[in-house]
Design a protein around this motif. Structure first.
Motif, short mmCIF file in Angstrom:
data_model
loop_
_atom_site.label_atom_id
_atom_site.label_comp_id
_atom_site.label_asym_id
_atom_site.label_seq_id
_atom_site.Cartn_x
_atom_site.Cartn_y
_atom_site.Cartn_z
N ARG A 63 -31.79 65.14 137.28
CA ARG A 63 -32.80 65.94 137.99
C ARG A 63 -33.85 65.00 138.57
O ARG A 63 -34.22 63.99 137.98
N MET A 64 -34.38 65.40 139.71
CA MET A 64 -35.41 64.61 140.36
C MET A 64 -36.77 64.84 139.66
O MET A 64 -37.04 65.93 139.17
N VAL A 65 -37.58 63.80 139.60
CA VAL A 65 -38.93 63.91 139.05
C VAL A 65 -39.93 63.63 140.15
O VAL A 65 -39.66 62.90 141.10
N THR A 66 -41.13 64.23 140.01
CA THR A 66 -42.21 63.99 140.96
C THR A 66 -43.44 63.56 140.19
O THR A 66 -43.48 63.61 138.95
N THR A 67 -44.43 63.18 140.92
CA THR A 67 -45.70 62.77 140.29
C THR A 67 -46.65 63.94 140.13
O THR A 67 -47.76 63.78 139.65
N GLU A 68 -46.20 65.15 140.54
CA GLU A 68 -47.07 66.32 140.51
C GLU A 68 -46.78 67.26 139.34
O GLU A 68 -47.68 67.98 138.91
N GLU A 69 -45.57 67.29 138.86
CA GLU A 69 -45.19 68.19 137.77
C GLU A 69 -44.91 67.40 136.50
O GLU A 69 -44.22 66.38 136.54
N PRO A 70 -45.44 67.86 135.33
CA PRO A 70 -45.17 67.16 134.07
C PRO A 70 -43.71 67.31 133.66
O PRO A 70 -43.10 68.35 133.86
N GLN A 71 -43.17 66.26 133.09
CA GLN A 71 -41.80 66.28 132.59
C GLN A 71 -41.73 66.80 131.15
O GLN A 71 -40.68 67.23 130.68
N ALA A 72 -42.86 66.80 130.49
CA ALA A 72 -42.94 67.32 129.12
C ALA A 72 -44.41 67.56 128.80
O ALA A 72 -45.31 67.06 129.51
N VAL A 73 -44.64 68.33 127.74
CA VAL A 73 -46.00 68.55 127.24
C VAL A 73 -45.98 68.25 125.74
O VAL A 73 -45.15 68.80 125.00
N ILE A 74 -46.88 67.37 125.31
CA ILE A 74 -46.98 66.99 123.90
C ILE A 74 -48.24 67.62 123.32
O ILE A 74 -49.31 67.56 123.93
N ILE A 75 -48.09 68.24 122.15
CA ILE A 75 -49.27 68.83 121.49
C ILE A 75 -49.54 68.08 120.19
O ILE A 75 -48.61 67.65 119.49
N GLY A 76 -50.81 67.92 119.90
CA GLY A 76 -51.21 67.31 118.64
C GLY A 76 -51.32 68.36 117.55
O GLY A 76 -52.17 69.26 117.64
N ALA A 77 -50.48 68.28 116.54
CA ALA A 77 -50.44 69.30 115.48
C ALA A 77 -51.14 68.88 114.20
O ALA A 77 -51.26 69.68 113.27
N ASP A 78 -51.58 67.64 114.11
CA ASP A 78 -52.28 67.17 112.91
C ASP A 78 -53.53 66.41 113.34
O ASP A 78 -53.42 65.36 113.97
N PRO A 79 -54.72 66.91 113.04
CA PRO A 79 -54.99 68.14 112.29
C PRO A 79 -54.77 69.39 113.15
O PRO A 79 -54.86 69.34 114.37
N LEU A 80 -54.50 70.51 112.46
CA LEU A 80 -54.38 71.80 113.11
C LEU A 80 -55.76 72.43 113.24
O LEU A 80 -56.59 72.31 112.35
#
Length: 288
Positions: free
Chosen positions: A116-133
């Protein structure tokens, strides 16, 4: 016949007299078995429950530095990653490039796929910090005064079968449009046991009375307009009339109507008190 009747009368009188003598001699004092707990002196609090939402402490999009085509994806949704871990490898006009995780956390969203093509405008993933909650909830101005930053509050999440203590980390200085103040609390969870997005109950204590006598609620006896308890003194039940300051399901704050009639550590009757009277002999038994 008459002689026989007289003999029977004499025997009957003798038996009746003997029975009356036994009744008078066998007056036995009734002893009632009771259970007790100690009277305590402490601050009496009411626990208030507030609904909160569990949230990640951080959320970061994973962006590509240049447009290109995905060669390989190294993670899946839900994976735990550390800052600097390679998420995606792709080919661009600058050659083979990598997309790294900007924070420690969990892969919440993943759009990148091989080919799949990637661009500089759309994120390829989203990371969330779960510690601490983070727990987010709102309070009225009155309830806001019950807490301070760094206070510990109890929480319970029935959906995840989790409970514990969280630390208050943020208290808004101004109210929102709904008149409520935003509050945040954090709990350390290195094993990421509690997912984000769940509903939690935050428990905050409101001190109603300081240094007051506290007894089990079941010890309170009500007869008409009177409220009282029974103490055990020298194996006898002693009635103490009281005023109820605040009553909860398990414990009640009280004060004695007569000065110095109640002391910390007194044995207050919690079982059997409904069938006894003042001055009655009692025997303390342990709870089953």
């Amino acid at each position: 016949m008459v002689k026989k009747f007289l003999i029977m009368m004499v025997v009957s009188l003798f038996v009746l007299t003997a029975c009356n003598g036994e009744t008078e001699d066998e007056e036995v004092e009734t002893v009632t078995s009771v259970e007790t707990e100690e009277v305590t002196v402490d601050d009496f609090s009411v626990t208030k429950n507030f609904t909160a939402r569990s949230m990640p402490n951080d959320q970061a999009p994973v962006m590509a530095e240049a447009a290109g085509e995905v060669e390989e994806v190294f993670v899946s949704r839900g994976d735990e990653v550390e800052e600097g871990d390679v998420i995606v490898e792709y080919t661009s006009q600058y050659g083979l490039m990598e997309i790294e995780s900007p924070i420690d956390g969990l892969v919440q969203e993943l759009d990148a796929k091989e080919g799949r093509m990637v661009t500089t405008e759309e994120p390829q993933a989203v990371i969330i910090g779960a510690d601490p909650l983070v727990f987010h909830f709102q309070l009225t101005a009155t309830n806001r005064e019950l807490i301070s930053v760094a206070d510990e509050v109890d929480f319970e999440i029935s959906q995840a079968n989790e409970e514990g203590e969280a630390e208050i980390t943020y208290i808004a200085s101004t109210a929102g449009e709904n008149g409520l103040f935003d509050i945040e609390a954090e709990v350390e969870q290195p094993d990421d046991a509690i997912p984000s997005g769940l509903t939690a109950q935050i428990k905050i204590d409101d001190v109603i009375e300081t240094d007051t006598f506290i007894v089990p609620t079941e010890a309170i006896v009500e007869r008409g307009a009177d409220q009282f308890i029974y103490l055990v003194e020298d194996e006898q039940a002693t009635r103490i009339d009281v005023d109820v300051i605040s009553m909860q399901s398990a414990y009640t704050a009280i004060e004695s109507k007569e000065e110095d009639m109640l002391q910390e550590g007194d044995a207050v009757i919690t079982r059997g008190q409904l069938t006894i009277d003042d001055g009655q002999t009692v025997r303390i038994v342990e709870e089953d």
